[in-house]
Design an enzyme around this catalytic site. Sequence first.
Site, PDB file in Angstrom:
ATOM      1  N   HIS A 183       2.183  11.611 -28.702  1.00 10.54           N
ATOM      2  CA  HIS A 183       2.033  10.207 -28.292  1.00 10.54           C
ATOM      3  C   HIS A 183       1.587   9.339 -29.462  1.00 10.54           C
ATOM      4  CE1 HIS A 183       1.633  10.763 -23.632  1.00 10.54           C
ATOM      5  NE2 HIS A 183       2.889  10.627 -24.025  1.00 10.54           N
ATOM      6  N   GLU A 227      11.434  18.711 -24.037  1.00  6.14           N
ATOM      7  CA  GLU A 227      10.577  19.000 -22.883  1.00  6.14           C
ATOM      8  C   GLU A 227      10.965  20.359 -22.273  1.00  6.14           C
ATOM      9  OE1 GLU A 227       7.898  17.363 -22.017  1.00  6.14           O
ATOM     10  OE2 GLU A 227       8.135  15.435 -23.010  1.00  6.14           O
ATOM     11  N   GLU A 238      -3.712  17.017 -11.816  1.00  4.67           N
ATOM     12  CA  GLU A 238      -4.099  17.332 -13.197  1.00  4.67           C
ATOM     13  C   GLU A 238      -5.610  17.529 -13.362  1.00  4.67           C
ATOM     14  OE1 GLU A 238      -1.648  15.563 -16.512  1.00  4.67           O
ATOM     15  OE2 GLU A 238      -3.636  15.104 -17.301  1.00  4.67           O
ATOM     16  N   LYS A 252       8.149  23.244 -13.971  1.00  2.00           N
ATOM     17  CA  LYS A 252       7.279  22.075 -13.803  1.00  2.00           C
ATOM     18  C   LYS A 252       6.757  21.999 -12.368  1.00  2.00           C
ATOM     19  CE  LYS A 252       6.368  17.294 -14.235  1.00  2.00           C
ATOM     20  NZ  LYS A 252       6.539  16.019 -14.840  1.00  2.00           N
ATOM     21  N   HIS A 261       1.700  16.678 -26.699  1.00  2.00           N
ATOM     22  CA  HIS A 261       1.703  15.242 -26.408  1.00  2.00           C
ATOM     23  C   HIS A 261       0.514  14.489 -27.015  1.00  2.00           C
ATOM     24  CE1 HIS A 261       4.928  16.334 -23.743  1.00  2.00           C
ATOM     25  NE2 HIS A 261       5.133  15.072 -23.403  1.00  2.00           N
ATOM     26  N   ARG A 288      -2.308  21.722 -14.729  1.00  2.00           N
ATOM     27  CA  ARG A 288      -1.240  20.768 -15.062  1.00  2.00           C
ATOM     28  C   ARG A 288      -1.377  20.247 -16.495  1.00  2.00           C
ATOM     29  NH1 ARG A 288       1.452  16.001 -11.330  1.00  2.00           N
ATOM     30  NH2 ARG A 288       2.875  15.254 -12.947  1.00  2.00           N
ATOM     31  N   LYS A 303       3.840  11.529 -11.186  1.00  2.00           N
ATOM     32  CA  LYS A 303       3.042  10.665 -12.072  1.00  2.00           C
ATOM     33  C   LYS A 303       3.781   9.344 -12.222  1.00  2.00           C
ATOM     34  CE  LYS A 303       0.415  13.550 -15.278  1.00  2.00           C
ATOM     35  NZ  LYS A 303       0.306  14.002 -16.679  1.00  2.00           N
ATOM     36  N   ARG A 355       0.816  -1.240   0.000  1.00  2.00           N
ATOM     37  CA  ARG A 355       0.000   0.000   0.000  1.00  2.00           C
ATOM     38  C   ARG A 355       0.842   1.279   0.000  1.00  2.00           C
ATOM     39  NH1 ARG A 355      -3.209  -3.023   3.639  1.00  2.00           N
ATOM     40  NH2 ARG A 355      -4.998  -3.896   2.529  1.00  2.00           N
ATOM     41  N   ASN A 394       0.858  18.827 -21.013  1.00  2.00           N
ATOM     42  CA  ASN A 394       0.586  17.856 -22.086  1.00  2.00           C
ATOM     43  C   ASN A 394       0.647  18.496 -23.467  1.00  2.00           C
ATOM     44  OD1 ASN A 394       0.126  15.889 -20.132  1.00  2.00           O
ATOM     45  ND2 ASN A 394      -2.041  16.429 -19.954  1.00  2.00           N
ATOM     46  N   HIS A 402      10.617   9.601 -27.792  1.00  2.44           N
ATOM     47  CA  HIS A 402       9.503  10.370 -27.223  1.00  2.44           C
ATOM     48  C   HIS A 402       9.651  11.874 -27.521  1.00  2.44           C
ATOM     49  CE1 HIS A 402       6.432  11.596 -24.356  1.00  2.44           C
ATOM     50  NE2 HIS A 402       7.295  12.456 -23.860  1.00  2.44           N
TER      51      HIS A 402
HETATM   52  N1  GLY Z   1       4.746  14.832 -17.997  1.00  2.00           N
HETATM   53  C1  GLY Z   1       3.645  15.676 -17.753  1.00  2.00           C
HETATM   54  C2  GLY Z   1       3.277  15.756 -16.321  1.00  2.00           C
HETATM   55  O1  GLY Z   1       4.024  15.325 -15.461  1.00  2.00           O
HETATM   56  O2  GLY Z   1       2.225  16.238 -16.029  1.00  2.00           O
END
Ligand code: GLY
Length: 325
Positions: free
Chosen positions: A220, A152, A205, A195, A216, A209, A110, A88, A213, A231
């Site tokens: 993606h 990025e 998000e 960031k 992306h 946030r 994330k 957990r 993206n 990427h």
């Molecule tokens: N890579 C995008 C984020 O961490 O929200």
Amino acid sequence: MLQAYPEVIILADENTSHHCLPILQPILKNIKETIIISSGEENKTIQACEKVFEKMMAVNATRHTLLLNVGGGMLCDLGGFCASIYKRGIEYINIPTSLLCMVDAAFGGKTAVNFLQTKNMIGTFYEPKTVYYNTDFLNTLPLRHLHNGFVEMLKHGLIAYADYFEDLCGIDMHGIDLTDTKHLLKYIQTSIDIKQQIVGEDPHEQGLRKILNAGHTIGHALEATQKNMYHGEAVAWGLLAEAKLSNELGILPKDQLEIIEAFIWNHYIASKPENIDYNMMLEKIKNDKKNSSKYISFSLLQQIGACGYDIEVELDLEVLERILK
Ligand code: GLY
């Protein structure tokens, strides 16, 4: 850093165990086990997590064991995910070894693995205890990997900080010298600050946030359908395609689009997408977890240094083909 933990398990991959663990040796303390997984995005799977759990259980890892992730984005995403659900949740620290991971994946909490051919489909929000980054690792990387991460950084400037974007573009749009890793440090720190500020305002998000993206949605889909595309390369062309879309919708002024276009063509021409399967791309975009069925939700640049989110666009094959030209 590691003295505070009674036991530490290192998670590394075939490359980082060879190239990076020796550099870290002086700071490694209380190591109970080193788990080595196969590198490559195709191994970012639930099955790989099961193997990690088996090895952790074999050495009786407890809730007080620290997981130390040493690797790039794939490894930090997977290791963070394992840490978030083992018993957990146990604490973890990321040590990013690629530029891409230093400025993006290692921070923000994330975690994810891929599932049924869908990137980052299964995951959690679960912050690392800390992130330790060291630009010495970048000296072990080929230039293509540095350009991969640099995208990025450009994105951070494009979405939130125009002067930073201008600095990264450098004099005459030549771009900064990515091989001068000591000089790169201040830019890496700026990217991390941008960031972290965005994530601090919206960790899960729900809104802001989403600007991270940018590039992306198309990126993606390109990454999933183009052979041998990294990427960051896919995101570079995704940023340009989405900037064109934004301009077509009357959001991004033409002169700003032209600056972005010139930089991407100058620096990423070697990875320009070829023989694009627009049908497959559209399918991927529609299956993306972020989209409802009819409209595609984009984060689109409003100008260099500002980005909107939750912009619903009806994307069809004709538009997709046009913005990827
Ligand atoms: N890579 C995008 C984020 O961490 O929200």
